[in-house]
Design a protein around this motif. Sequence first.
Motif, PDB file in Angstrom:
ATOM      1  N   LYS A  64       0.800  -1.227   0.000  1.00 49.89           N
ATOM      2  CA  LYS A  64       0.000   0.000   0.000  1.00 49.89           C
ATOM      3  C   LYS A  64       0.836   1.282   0.000  1.00 49.89           C
ATOM      4  CE  LYS A  64      -4.103  -2.020   2.068  1.00 49.89           C
ATOM      5  NZ  LYS A  64      -5.097  -1.896   3.125  1.00 49.89           N
ATOM      6  N   ARG A  89     -13.685  11.484  -3.999  1.00 42.46           N
ATOM      7  CA  ARG A  89     -14.081  10.360  -3.139  1.00 42.46           C
ATOM      8  C   ARG A  89     -13.023   9.257  -3.161  1.00 42.46           C
ATOM      9  NH1 ARG A  89     -15.398   8.652   1.303  1.00 42.46           N
ATOM     10  NH2 ARG A  89     -16.782   6.864   1.424  1.00 42.46           N
ATOM     11  N   GLU A  92     -10.245  10.251  -0.872  1.00 46.06           N
ATOM     12  CA  GLU A  92     -10.658  10.095   0.532  1.00 46.06           C
ATOM     13  C   GLU A  92     -10.541   8.639   0.976  1.00 46.06           C
ATOM     14  OE1 GLU A  92     -14.659  11.508   0.826  1.00 46.06           O
ATOM     15  OE2 GLU A  92     -14.100  13.587   0.414  1.00 46.06           O
ATOM     16  N   ILE A  93     -11.036   7.733   0.153  1.00 44.13           N
ATOM     17  CA  ILE A  93     -11.020   6.314   0.514  1.00 44.13           C
ATOM     18  C   ILE A  93      -9.592   5.782   0.526  1.00 44.13           C
ATOM     19  CG2 ILE A  93     -11.735   3.996  -0.207  1.00 44.13           C
ATOM     20  CD1 ILE A  93     -14.314   5.377  -1.324  1.00 44.13           C
ATOM     21  N   ARG A  95      -6.903   7.437   1.162  1.00 42.64           N
ATOM     22  CA  ARG A  95      -6.286   7.985   2.377  1.00 42.64           C
ATOM     23  C   ARG A  95      -6.740   7.183   3.605  1.00 42.64           C
ATOM     24  NH1 ARG A  95      -7.131  13.404   1.734  1.00 42.64           N
ATOM     25  NH2 ARG A  95      -5.017  13.731   1.018  1.00 42.64           N
ATOM     26  N   GLN A  96      -8.027   6.891   3.706  1.00 42.42           N
ATOM     27  CA  GLN A  96      -8.555   6.114   4.841  1.00 42.42           C
ATOM     28  C   GLN A  96      -7.944   4.725   4.903  1.00 42.42           C
ATOM     29  OE1 GLN A  96     -12.776   6.195   4.142  1.00 42.42           O
ATOM     30  NE2 GLN A  96     -12.995   8.316   4.793  1.00 42.42           N
ATOM     31  N   ARG A  97      -7.630   4.164   3.759  1.00 41.70           N
ATOM     32  CA  ARG A  97      -7.050   2.815   3.710  1.00 41.70           C
ATOM     33  C   ARG A  97      -5.540   2.819   3.911  1.00 41.70           C
ATOM     34  NH1 ARG A  97     -10.076  -0.974  -0.618  1.00 41.70           N
ATOM     35  NH2 ARG A  97     -12.182  -0.689   0.157  1.00 41.70           N
ATOM     36  N   GLY A  98      -4.947   3.987   4.104  1.00 42.92           N
ATOM     37  CA  GLY A  98      -3.515   4.068   4.369  1.00 42.92           C
ATOM     38  C   GLY A  98      -2.626   3.999   3.144  1.00 42.92           C
ATOM     39  N   LEU A 140      -0.647  10.824   0.222  1.00 41.20           N
ATOM     40  CA  LEU A 140      -1.863  10.681   1.024  1.00 41.20           C
ATOM     41  C   LEU A 140      -1.548  10.382   2.476  1.00 41.20           C
ATOM     42  CD1 LEU A 140      -4.000   8.550  -1.454  1.00 41.20           C
ATOM     43  CD2 LEU A 140      -3.995  11.026  -1.174  1.00 41.20           C
ATOM     44  N   ALA A 141      -1.028   9.201   2.752  1.00 42.41           N
ATOM     45  CA  ALA A 141      -0.804   8.764   4.132  1.00 42.41           C
ATOM     46  C   ALA A 141       0.538   9.275   4.627  1.00 42.41           C
ATOM     47  CB  ALA A 141      -0.864   7.240   4.220  1.00 42.41           C
TER      48      ALA A 141
END
Length: 150
Positions: A64, A89, A92-93, A95-98, A140-141
């Motif tokens: 990832k 979107r 966003e997803i 980023r949320q998933r790392g 992102l992360a």
Amino acid sequence: MLVDLAAHMSREDLRLRFFTTVAGLTHTVAARLSQLDYDRELGLLAERDGVALGVAHFFADPDKLRAEYAVAVRSDWKGRGLGFALMTRLIEIARQRGIGKLTGEVLLENEPMLQMCRELGFGITRKPTDPSIVLVGKRLAMQQTAMSDR
């Protein structure tokens, strides 16, 4: 639905998306794009009354650190903000998933896509091995930032 989406994209829009002239989307390719490994892949579909209007995907590497994105919108829905909404979107997803970094390749002539990438905060550089292709990327992360440059 993906085959129908591609059938409602102009030849030029398909060429800009796939980097080559294609007549449409085969059922084999549509199956690959819709049968996802949800640990590393994600697909978003925008639809209205059962009609696919646009799609965005990302495909992450196993650790990832990076995920490559792709987006497509029906030709008659271009310019309405749908691609931007799907990408927002998707970011966003991811980023949320790392996911450490979201990346993509864009044809240099695809100025609408490059403009959207600029607006979304993607960095843009020329591909060293092919001057007709631009590399885009968005960190992102935070915890994976240092590793995402490998």
